[in-house]
Design a protein around this motif. Structure first.
Motif, PDB file in Angstrom:
ATOM      1  N   UNK A 190     -74.770 115.625 -28.639  1.00  0.00           N
ATOM      2  CA  UNK A 190     -74.622 116.033 -27.243  1.00  0.00           C
ATOM      3  C   UNK A 190     -73.281 115.595 -26.673  1.00  0.00           C
ATOM      4  N   UNK A 191     -72.760 114.446 -27.181  1.00  0.00           N
ATOM      5  CA  UNK A 191     -71.518 113.930 -26.600  1.00  0.00           C
ATOM      6  C   UNK A 191     -70.305 114.663 -27.146  1.00  0.00           C
ATOM      7  N   UNK A 216     -66.662 116.585 -25.074  1.00  0.00           N
ATOM      8  CA  UNK A 216     -65.310 116.053 -25.018  1.00  0.00           C
ATOM      9  C   UNK A 216     -64.291 116.981 -25.677  1.00  0.00           C
ATOM     10  N   UNK A 217     -64.722 118.156 -26.024  1.00  0.00           N
ATOM     11  CA  UNK A 217     -63.833 119.030 -26.774  1.00  0.00           C
ATOM     12  C   UNK A 217     -62.956 119.869 -25.838  1.00  0.00           C
ATOM     13  N   UNK A 218     -61.721 119.419 -25.673  1.00  0.00           N
ATOM     14  CA  UNK A 218     -60.769 120.185 -24.853  1.00  0.00           C
ATOM     15  C   UNK A 218     -59.684 120.792 -25.736  1.00  0.00           C
ATOM     16  N   UNK A 219     -60.020 120.973 -27.006  1.00  0.00           N
ATOM     17  CA  UNK A 219     -58.991 121.439 -27.953  1.00  0.00           C
ATOM     18  C   UNK A 219     -58.522 122.870 -27.667  1.00  0.00           C
ATOM     19  N   UNK A 220     -59.303 123.614 -26.875  1.00  0.00           N
ATOM     20  CA  UNK A 220     -58.850 124.972 -26.543  1.00  0.00           C
ATOM     21  C   UNK A 220     -58.594 125.131 -25.046  1.00  0.00           C
ATOM     22  N   UNK A 221     -58.557 124.021 -24.333  1.00  0.00           N
ATOM     23  CA  UNK A 221     -58.304 124.109 -22.881  1.00  0.00           C
ATOM     24  C   UNK A 221     -56.800 124.099 -22.588  1.00  0.00           C
ATOM     25  N   UNK A 222     -56.367 125.155 -21.936  1.00  0.00           N
ATOM     26  CA  UNK A 222     -54.982 125.270 -21.465  1.00  0.00           C
ATOM     27  C   UNK A 222     -55.025 125.411 -19.944  1.00  0.00           C
ATOM     28  N   UNK A 256     -52.915 112.733 -20.409  1.00  0.00           N
ATOM     29  CA  UNK A 256     -53.919 111.678 -20.212  1.00  0.00           C
ATOM     30  C   UNK A 256     -55.341 112.249 -20.242  1.00  0.00           C
ATOM     31  N   UNK A 257     -55.497 113.441 -19.700  1.00  0.00           N
ATOM     32  CA  UNK A 257     -56.832 114.029 -19.581  1.00  0.00           C
ATOM     33  C   UNK A 257     -57.283 114.732 -20.859  1.00  0.00           C
ATOM     34  N   UNK A 258     -56.369 114.865 -21.818  1.00  0.00           N
ATOM     35  CA  UNK A 258     -56.741 115.519 -23.072  1.00  0.00           C
ATOM     36  C   UNK A 258     -56.659 117.036 -23.046  1.00  0.00           C
TER      37      UNK A 258
END
Ligand code: ZN
Length: 295
Positions: free
Chosen positions: A20-21, A25-31, A51-53
């Protein structure tokens, strides 16, 4: 036996916690687009995104003013952030030849800046002029893009036509559906010319699935922008919703776009006076939550 059971139970809990966690936390595709976090200059945006990933940044040209684009690009990459695109070129149509020529020059500068910045893509808001027909504007857009293609080719920069909602057809873009964007791409028939798919502009289109597949099959689905459509919309330019605040079927559309083959960044592009009144750090936190929960 009870000891073994307890161990098994602990393992189950650990497993569940990881399951669940991890995705949370997956921001690998967030632009994020620099205009979204308008309160921050480029340097601050880069530091805070880092800082925010946040994994990617789309730089609006205003954020390069007074800066060396190559140095800006280095700084972004040093923070571990990918430059996704430069926003924006376009605005090709003009009533007079002189203004059309100036637009081509400006688009060439955008392509050069993108190359220096290390952005693989320039997003095009193609333009329209109230004093002439949309048909004529589309012809001028096609010609305008064509005349920047040799430079784009020499620098290896892609150009993405962003179709805009029909309410912007008067003075922002004569390209208002994914279908029309596909037609112009077919006409230009060049691997560097493709489409930026923005849910704000396209969500209502009954032909969306077919045209998305058509774009994906032609390898021209270059970018994916998200926000939401507010009801009522008080200002068409600066009252966009954060994902989940409005009526767009974001999960459905993302599923459709990815089903067609898109696997690039999910770019958050929100223009909102309502959000811009709040502290920018608070807005970025809300963006990350909304990204996880609604896109
Ligand atoms: Zn967009």
């Amino acid at each position: 036996a009870s000891h073994a059971n307890r161990r098994a139970h602990e393992h189950t809990l650990l497993f569940l916690r990881l399951m669940t966690a991890q995705p949370l936390k997956d921001f690998s595709r967030l632009c994020v687009h620099t205009i979204t976090t308008k309160g921050w200059e480029l340097e601050e945006a880069v530091d805070r995104y880092g800082e925010a990933g946040v994994s990617g940044i789309t730089v609006w040209r205003q954020w390069l003013e007074g800066r060396n684009p190559a140095e800006a690009g280095q700084r972004i990459r040093a923070a571990g952030i990918e430059v996704v695109s430069l926003c924006r070129g376009g605005f090709y149509p003009g009533l007079e030849e002189k203004s059309r020529e100036e637009s081509v020059e400006d688009n060439k500068r955008a392509i050069e800046d993108a190359a220096a910045l290390g952005a693989p893509l320039v997003v095009l808001v193609c333009g329209a002029v109230p004093g002439q027909s949309l048909v004529e504007s589309r012809k001028q857009i096609t010609d305008g893009i064509a005349s920047t293609l040799p430079l784009a080719e020499s620098l290896g920069v892609k150009l993405a036509i962003e179709p805009l909602h029909p309410m912007y057809a008067d003075d922002r873009s004569a390209i208002n559906t994914l279908g029309t964007a596909n037609e112009i791409c077919d006409e230009l028939n060049h691997p560097l010319v493709g489409i930026a798919f923005d849910v704000y502009h396209l969500w209502w289109d009954p032909d969306l699935e077919g045209q998305t597949q058509r774009a994906a099959d032609a390898n021209r689905l270059f970018a994916y922008h998200v926000c939401d459509w507010m009801t009522p919309t008080s200002d068409l330019l600066n009252d966009r919703g954060l994902m989940g605040e409005g009526c767009i079927d974001l999960r459905g559309i993302r599923g459709m776009v990815e089903g067609a083959g898109f696997d690039g960044m999910i770019e958050v592009e929100v223009f909102s006076n309502r959000w811009w009144e709040k502290p920018t750090a608070e807005f970025l936190e809300a963006i990350q939550q909304a990204y996880l929960q609604h896109t």
